[in-house]
Design an enzyme around this catalytic site. Structure first.
Site, PDB file in Angstrom:
ATOM      1  CB  ALA A  13      -1.131   0.076   1.148  1.00  0.00           C
ATOM      2  NE  ARG A  18      12.432   6.210   0.027  1.00  0.00           N
ATOM      3  CZ  ARG A  18      12.749   6.034   0.817  1.00  0.00           C
ATOM      4  NH1 ARG A  18      14.709   5.293   1.034  1.00  0.00           N
ATOM      5  NH2 ARG A  18      12.495   4.783   1.462  1.00  0.00           N
ATOM      6  CE  LYS A  25       8.595   0.931  -3.303  1.00  0.00           C
ATOM      7  NZ  LYS A  25       9.564   0.977  -2.633  1.00  0.00           N
ATOM      8  CG  ASP A 109       9.726  -1.588  -1.014  1.00  0.00           C
ATOM      9  OD1 ASP A 109       9.884  -3.806   0.303  1.00  0.00           O
ATOM     10  OD2 ASP A 109       9.209  -1.331  -0.688  1.00  0.00           O
ATOM     11  N   GLY A 146      14.933  -0.484  10.868  1.00  0.00           N
ATOM     12  CA  GLY A 146      14.241  -0.779  12.009  1.00  0.00           C
ATOM     13  C   GLY A 146      15.687  -1.627  12.236  1.00  0.00           C
ATOM     14  CG  ASN A 383      18.411 -14.007 -54.299  1.00  0.00           C
ATOM     15  OD1 ASN A 383      18.439 -14.739 -52.690  1.00  0.00           O
ATOM     16  ND2 ASN A 383      18.843 -13.580 -54.661  1.00  0.00           N
ATOM     17  CB  ALA A 386      21.004  -5.714 -53.132  1.00  0.00           C
ATOM     18  CE1 TYR A 393      -1.737   2.967 -44.630  1.00  0.00           C
ATOM     19  CE2 TYR A 393       0.279   4.728 -44.556  1.00  0.00           C
ATOM     20  CZ  TYR A 393      -1.368   4.732 -44.274  1.00  0.00           C
ATOM     21  OH  TYR A 393      -1.923   5.324 -43.006  1.00  0.00           O
TER      22      TYR A 393
END
Ligand code: UD1
Ligand code: MG
Length: 479
Positions: A13, A18, A25, A109, A146, A383, A386, A393
């Site tokens: 939650a 940061r 995140k 996380d 902690g 083939n 080139a 389109y």
């Protein structure tokens, strides 16, 4: 085996400020899977009876991802009361009344926390008589975490948050990883008593630890084997560090499975990728999404394949490909761009500076140089000369080009779609194919060449070209 006495609560939650990101995140991808997805996958491996995910910040986006990745998870909303303690409290209220087992709490996380570490923690918890077992870690720099305050008998006395700690407590290097196993009954009893009288004005889950001790229950902490396992992601520096660590684990796994990785540091492999034995990955290779590489293929250098299939023994060099299928023994690149829907048959070729899209190129057919092939079907052993371009389109709709088998098109052709070239047909150099070419026909559209003799000397006299022409023509009859 399913563990009917186990529930897993995933805390998700929090804000993740940061990260400085429009994307929540825990939805940032890590090896192709959202951060929280790694946590859910680990939770699933424990086969718990219940998984509850607590959401609030960006709740709709987070909830949608959680539900997609783990439909069996229950998503609950945290209310206006802030803090990890409140988050666990609302999660507990979503557990069925009859459930009275152990509750694992993890953070959404912390993606590298693996199932074996959690299983060991649960085992240690169940082997002892503590009401809570904390996964701790020893950090040289414990800033932000902690601290685990231990009593003289070795049991955990309480956890003190960085912001509430005394100078002496700040020197403690054993930190709370934010991962715990609780006996539900005691957890529920103590959570009710937790207040918000602290620097952050939040309801801390960590306060449960001190309350349990005061009520006479035991609390233990088990240090994790390696500290990176519990590393959380709070910013993009940690995101990159964690991605690097996870990639190292993934690459090593494939190396041990028989894949040659020339430069592990520049090779990035997503979690959903599969790779056969004796595949060789050259420097700068990125394998993204559900990409599958069959045995013996050589990929790279400098190649990214997103959601692609590469057949046995194929070679793909300096290529960018998405949603493409490359047949066995085929050759792609260098400098090829394969867009979605490209299907290259076995032993076929998509060569240098060639772009393809939504096109099927048949077995043994080749598009070797400087081409765009879009919305096209090419048969077998054809083939393309080139510079062959499909003009698919017409600025209104996309049209298909159909080229048969054993066709040889000349250099610098334009295939103006919709158009068909029959089997065995040939086209001359520079042909603009606007009409269908029947099987076996030779199509030529370029006007025959006229040479205007002496044009340069007549019209560009005094130039170096005219002088060169004059010298070349000296003594020859140019009339
Ligand atoms: C917490 C621990 C700290 C520990 C650290 C490990 C508390 C009070 N502190 O601190 O002892 O060292 O994790 O990383 O628990 N969350 C919610 N709802 C909230 C607040 C947080 O779901 O109201 C979630 C966050 O999304 C996150 C997790 O809980 O997944 C931890 O929250 P965070 O704010 O990062 O806690 P820390 O201050 O880091
Ligand atoms: Mg945190």
């Amino acid at each position: 085996m399913a563990d009917n006495n186990l529930a897993v609560i995933v805390l998700a939650a929090g804000q993740g400020t940061r990260m400085k990101s429009a994307l929540p995140k825990i939805l940032h991808p890590l090896a192709g899977v959202p951060i929280v997805g790694h946590v859910l996958a680990t939770a699933r491996k424990l086969e718990p009876a219940h998984v509850v995910v607590v959401v609030r910040h960006e709740r709709d986006a987070v909830a949608a991802t959680v539900t997609e990745l783990m439909p069996e998870a229950v998503v609950v909303d945290q209310d206006d009361i802030a803090g990890t303690g409140r988050a666990v409290e609302v999660a507990i209220s979503a557990l069925p009344r009859g459930f009275d087992g152990d509750v694992v709490v993890v953070s959404g996380d912390v993606p590298l926390l693996n199932a074996s570490t959690l299983s060991q923690l649960i085992e240690a918890h169940r082997a002892g008589d503590a009401a809570a077992t904390i996964l701790s870690a020893f950090f040289d720099d414990a800033t932000g975490y902690g601290r685990i305050v231990r009593a003289s008998n070795g049991y955990v006395d309480r956890i003190v948050e960085q912001k509430d700690a005394t100078l002496a407590e700040l020197d403690i290097t054993e930190i709370n990883s934010g991962t715990y196993v609780f006996r539900l009954k005691e957890l529920r009893e103590q959570l009710v008593l937790v207040g918000t009288d602290n620097t952050q004005g939040e309801k801390y889950l960590t306060d449960v630890v001190g309350l349990l001790r005061e009520s006479g229950s035991g609390v233990t902490a088990v240090p994790v084997s390696e500290s990176w396992i519990v590393a959380g992601i709070n910013d993009r520096v940690q995101l990159a560090e964690t991605a690097r660590r996870l990639n190292q684990i993934i690459v090593t796994g494939w190396q041990l499975a028989g894949v040659t990785v020339r430069d592990p540091r520049t090779t990035w492999i997503d979690l959903d990728v599969t790779i056969g034995e004796d595949v060789e990955l050259l420097p700068g290779t990125m394998l993204i999404g559900p990409t599958a590489i069959e045995r013996g293929a050589i990929i790279g250098p400098d190649t990214s394949l997103d959601s692609c299939e590469v057949g046995e023994g194929a070679t793909v060099r300096r290529t960018d490909a998405t949603l493409a299928v490359i047949g066995a023994g085929a050759s792609v690149g260098p400098f090829a761009y394969l867009r979605p829907g490209t299907i290259l048959g076995a032993d076929g070729k998509i060569g240098t500076f060639v772009e393809t899209k939504n096109s099927k190129i048949g077995v043994g057919s080749k598009v070797p140089h400087l081409s765009y092939i879009g919305d096209t079907t090419i048969g077998e052993h054809t083939n393309i000369g080139a510079g062959g371009i499909t003009a698919n389109y017409d600025d209104l709709v996309k049209n298909r080009t159909e080229i048969g088998s054993h066709v040889h098109s000349g250099s610098h052709n334009v295939f103006v779609a919709p158009v068909r070239i029959g089997d065995g047909a040939k086209t001359g150099a520079g042909t603009v194919v606007r009409k269908d070419v029947p099987a076996g026909a030779l199509a030529i559209t370029v006007a025959s060449q006229r040479n205007m003799i002496g044009w340069v000397e007549a019209n560009r006299s005094g130039t170096e070209s005219a002088a060169a022409a004059a010298a070349a023509n000296e003594g020859t009859d140019t009339a």
